[in-house]
Design an enzyme around this catalytic site. Structure first.
Site, mmCIF file in Angstrom:
data_model
loop_
_atom_site.group_PDB
_atom_site.id
_atom_site.type_symbol
_atom_site.label_atom_id
_atom_site.label_comp_id
_atom_site.label_asym_id
_atom_site.label_seq_id
_atom_site.Cartn_x
_atom_site.Cartn_y
_atom_site.Cartn_z
ATOM 1 C CG ASP A 1 12.496 11.058 2.859
ATOM 2 O OD1 ASP A 1 12.516 10.015 2.883
ATOM 3 O OD2 ASP A 1 12.615 11.876 3.614
ATOM 4 C CG HIS B 1 15.145 3.317 -1.045
ATOM 5 N ND1 HIS B 1 16.170 3.069 -1.801
ATOM 6 C CD2 HIS B 1 15.807 4.229 0.018
ATOM 7 C CE1 HIS B 1 17.162 3.628 -1.530
ATOM 8 N NE2 HIS B 1 16.819 4.426 -0.271
#
Length: 335
Positions: free
Chosen positions: A13, A43
């Site tokens: 992340d 993503h």
């Protein structure tokens, strides 16, 4: 022309999708190839105010001129893949290595069963662990055996190496982050394979001597989803005071928030063989830098943070993200 790996430096992340997209628009690669585990990592890329989230197709899809490849080391969920192909209209650019192992319904069912790892370590329940287990036991279904994938099948390793031999730029993008590597992460609170730059190169079949740049992406305030050690984790109250609240792209679970971890950053850069680093979330160090695209306009507080981070890590920080949008970035690579 360069071959660049983009890899996560903390627990995932970190904003790798945005960094990949920016490098794509500036370096004009002919190929963007995805390594990593599988659809257990999401993503997110924001362009023109529109948020795009992907789990299978490379996040560099946003750059229209690149061929999009999924390397042999990646697990493929055909259902997720077809959904993204339809959503992004990217089928004509997509190639899937015929050797990819397949995530089947039974793997997802096992992952979500009564003994699900989520109860122990916080897995995403997407079937990756059971699918990789079957792969290791040499009984996995491969992409070449799935009729729905026939139109995408290719030899990703050959495509990547041929492009490099022609003098073209390619990007190899990773998923997850260094901290959950099966080998180097916080075992057993890890994913089901290695996530380092070396593994990403192997996932797409590119030898180490052909890698020119390794960009390790860090977050000014690292985050973690799920269980496991997090030495610099801050309290929820401290995170709220800073206005930081994040949720996982795949699971929607609240992310745990931490302070910058110099020791982990240094070790991550070492194992990944970083040649340069990117950092995201600088606008949380000082909101005044939101959207800034010039180093000289950064507040001193942010400049000092970056200078210290460079000392911590030992490589130059060349890509500085000052907000979530694609254009909110400072690129110092050409300085």
């Amino acid at each position: 022309m360069v071959t660049t790996i983009v890899v996560g430096g903390f627990f995932g992340d970190e904003g790798k999708g945005k960094i990949v997209a920016h490098i794509a628009y500036t370096d004009h690669p002919s190929i963007i190839a995805r390594g990593g585990v599988g659809p257990n990592a999401g993503h997110t890329v924001i362009k023109d105010g529109v948020k795009h989230g992907v789990r299978m197709i490379p996040s560099g899809f946003i750059y229209d001129n690149a061929r999009l490849l999924i390397g042999a080391g990646v697990l493929v969920d055909p259902v997720v893949l077809e959904r993204e192909v339809a959503l992004l209209n990217a089928g004509n650019r997509l190639g899937v290595d015929y050797r990819c192992s397949i995530i089947e319904a039974k793997h997802i069912e096992e992952d979500k069963g009564t003994e699900r790892l989520a109860k122990k370590i916080g897995t995403t329940g997407t079937g990756c662990g059971p699918a990789n287990k079957e792969r290791v036991m040499r009984s996995a279904l491969q992409a070449k055996d799935v009729p729905a994938l026939k139109s995408y099948l290719t030899d990703v390793a050959k495509e990547c190496n041929d492009a490099i031999d022609r003098g073209e730029s390619i990007i190899i993008e990773g998923s997850q982050g260094f901290g959950i590597s099966l080998y180097y992460g916080t075992y057993p609170f890890v994913t089901s394979k290695d996530t380092s730059a070396s593994q990403l190169a192997a996932d797409v079949g590119v030898g180490p001597t052909k890698i020119d740049e390794v960009v390790v992406v860090f977050k000014a305030f690292p985050t973690r989803v799920g269980e496991g050690p997090f030495p610099t984790e801050m309290t929820r109250e401290d995170a709220q005071k800073r206005g930081i609240a994040e949720f996982g792209t795949v699971t929607g679970r609240a992310r745990r928030i931490g302070y910058w971890d110099p020791e982990m950053a240094r070790y991550s850069a070492m194992i990944n063989g970083a040649t340069q680093a990117a950092i995201t979330g600088l606008d949380r160090i000082d909101p005044a830098c939101k959207g800034v695209t010039d180093w000289d306009r950064l507040p001193d507080k942010v400049k000092d943070f970056i200078r210290q981070a460079e000392k911590d890590v030992g490589v130059p920080f060349t890509l500085l993200s000052t907000g979530p949008s694609l254009d909110e970035i400072i690129d110092l690579r050409k300085r």
